[in-house]
Enzyme design. Structure first.
Site, PDB file in Angstrom:
ATOM      1  N   GLY A  53      -0.622  -2.984   6.006  1.00 31.91           N
ATOM      2  CA  GLY A  53      -0.673  -4.302   6.632  1.00 31.91           C
ATOM      3  C   GLY A  53      -2.086  -4.842   6.552  1.00 31.91           C
ATOM      4  N   THR A  55       0.890  -1.160   0.000  1.00 34.18           N
ATOM      5  CA  THR A  55       0.000   0.000   0.000  1.00 34.18           C
ATOM      6  C   THR A  55       0.925   1.206   0.000  1.00 34.18           C
ATOM      7  OG1 THR A  55      -1.850  -1.028   1.148  1.00 34.18           O
ATOM      8  CG2 THR A  55      -1.511   1.271   1.637  1.00 34.18           C
TER       9      THR A  55
HETATM   10  N1  ASP Z   1      -3.851  -2.190   4.456  1.00 33.08           N
HETATM   11  C1  ASP Z   1      -4.148  -2.580   3.089  1.00 33.08           C
HETATM   12  C2  ASP Z   1      -5.518  -3.189   3.039  1.00 33.08           C
HETATM   13  O1  ASP Z   1      -5.827  -3.980   3.911  1.00 33.08           O
HETATM   14  C3  ASP Z   1      -3.175  -3.551   2.524  1.00 33.08           C
HETATM   15  C4  ASP Z   1      -1.742  -3.318   2.847  1.00 33.08           C
HETATM   16  O2  ASP Z   1      -1.351  -2.295   3.357  1.00 33.08           O
HETATM   17  O3  ASP Z   1      -0.935  -4.177   2.540  1.00 33.08           O
HETATM   18  O4  ASP Z   1      -6.237  -2.931   2.123  1.00 33.08           O
END
Ligand code: ASP
Length: 318
Positions: free
Chosen positions: A228, A176
């Site tokens: 995350g 992200t």
């Molecule tokens: N937090 C993001 C989501 O759950 C994914 C990520 O940051 O890896 O959509």
């Protein structure tokens, strides 16, 4: 003139250094440096933190190396549903979009929602249309797809059939982008943009477009952008929890950010975040093998890192 500060991230994950050629790590670091420069130019020209985080996130969305905008993850139907939000610590204004498929830069669509002042979150085709009507560039959804994300989807589906989905690397599932900034006038801002995770169920909404979960900014306290497992960020109201620990308990930024990540760690939740306090201090904790990240000192010296090693960029150009 007040202190300026800027930090960015391009996602956290297991990211073992051998999982991709060094040239790709170098390209990702170059994109982080470019994003840092774009945000810093806004701040050093006396611009708003809100414009700085948008400028930095646009660069990361345009890079195929990160799971946002061009290069975003595909859902289980092989489609993109992009989430983004932006928050202005001055007045705690926020704008967000959920499940957009046509806005070239979802963070710009989120900004259009913030500026429109009629809603905090818009979802689906109406969000694309709203942003398009306010000047945001719209593209065919195929613009977002890269070969790497097609391969990631195939391998996640294969793992799912083999019952080994849980063993997939974070890099296949997550990633992200985000930015936090403090401008000369003492205003804080944060922005986050994501494709979610590979093979997510159609319609799934992550933390990134939820103010207080994946993104939060409050003048005088902090600005936070997370990465995350979004479901945990939502359940913990994680970005707001950083602010709450600081505001109600008097925690320093380091303790507040380390505390929220530590809360997730025993359950095996991969998580990271970038944050600034009102004095421009930076915190970037993560509990995974690495996190794409970059930051600038108040003097404008830039740094990027993916794992333990820090790469100095020198003085960022004005
Ligand atoms: N937090 C993001 C989501 O759950 C994914 C990520 O940051 O890896 O959509």
């Amino acid at each position: 003139m007040g202190t300026m500060a800027l930090a960015i991230h391009g996602g956290c994950g297991v990211m073992s250094p051998g999982s991709q050629p060094e040239a790709e790590w170098a390209e990702a670091r170059a994109a982080l440096a470019e994003a840092l420069g774009a945000g810093w130019r806004v701040l050093s020209a006396g611009g708003r933190a809100l414009d700085a985080v948008e400028a930095a996130v646009v660069v990361l969305e345009d890079s195929p190396h990160f799971n946002a905008g061009h290069g975003a993850a595909l859902n289980a139907d092989g489609e993109h549903e992009l989430d983004a939000s932006i928050m202005d610590g001055a007045g705690r204004l926020a704008g967000a979009v959920i499940g957009v498929r046509r806005a070239r830069n979802p963070v710009r669509a989120a900004r259009a929602v913030l500026d429109g002042g009629e809603a905090v979150i818009l979802a689906g085709p109406a969000a694309d249309a709203y942003a398009g009507a306010r000047g945001a560039a719209l593209v065919d959804p195929s613009y977002f797809t890269t070969e790497r994300r097609r391969d990631n989807l195939l391998s996640m589906k294969a793992r799912g059939q083999a019952g080994t989905g849980a063993a997939a690397s974070e890099a296949e599932k997550h990633g992200t982008v985000g930015a936090v900034a403090l401008d000369r006038d003492g205003h804080l801002a944060a922005a986050t943009s994501t494709g979610g995770y590979t093979n997510k169920p159609a319609g799934r909404v992550g933390d990134s477009p939820i103010p207080g979960a994946g993104t939060y900014a409050e003048d005088g306290v902090c600005a936070v952008s997370g990465t995350g497992q979004g479901e945990a960020f939502i359940r913990h109201a994680l970005a707001h929890d950083v602010a709450a620990r600081m505001r109600y308990r008097g925690d320093a930024l380091d303790a507040a950010t380390a505390g929220v990540i530590a809360d997730l760690t025993p359950r095996g939740t991969g998580a990271g975040l970038i944050a600034l306090d009102a004095a421009g201090r930076v915190a970037m904790p993560f509990n995974t093998g690495g996190m794409f990240r970059g930051w600038a000192t108040p003097d404008g010296d830039g740094f990027v890192a993916t794992h333990g090693q820090v790469f100095a960029l020198g003085r960022l150009g004005a």
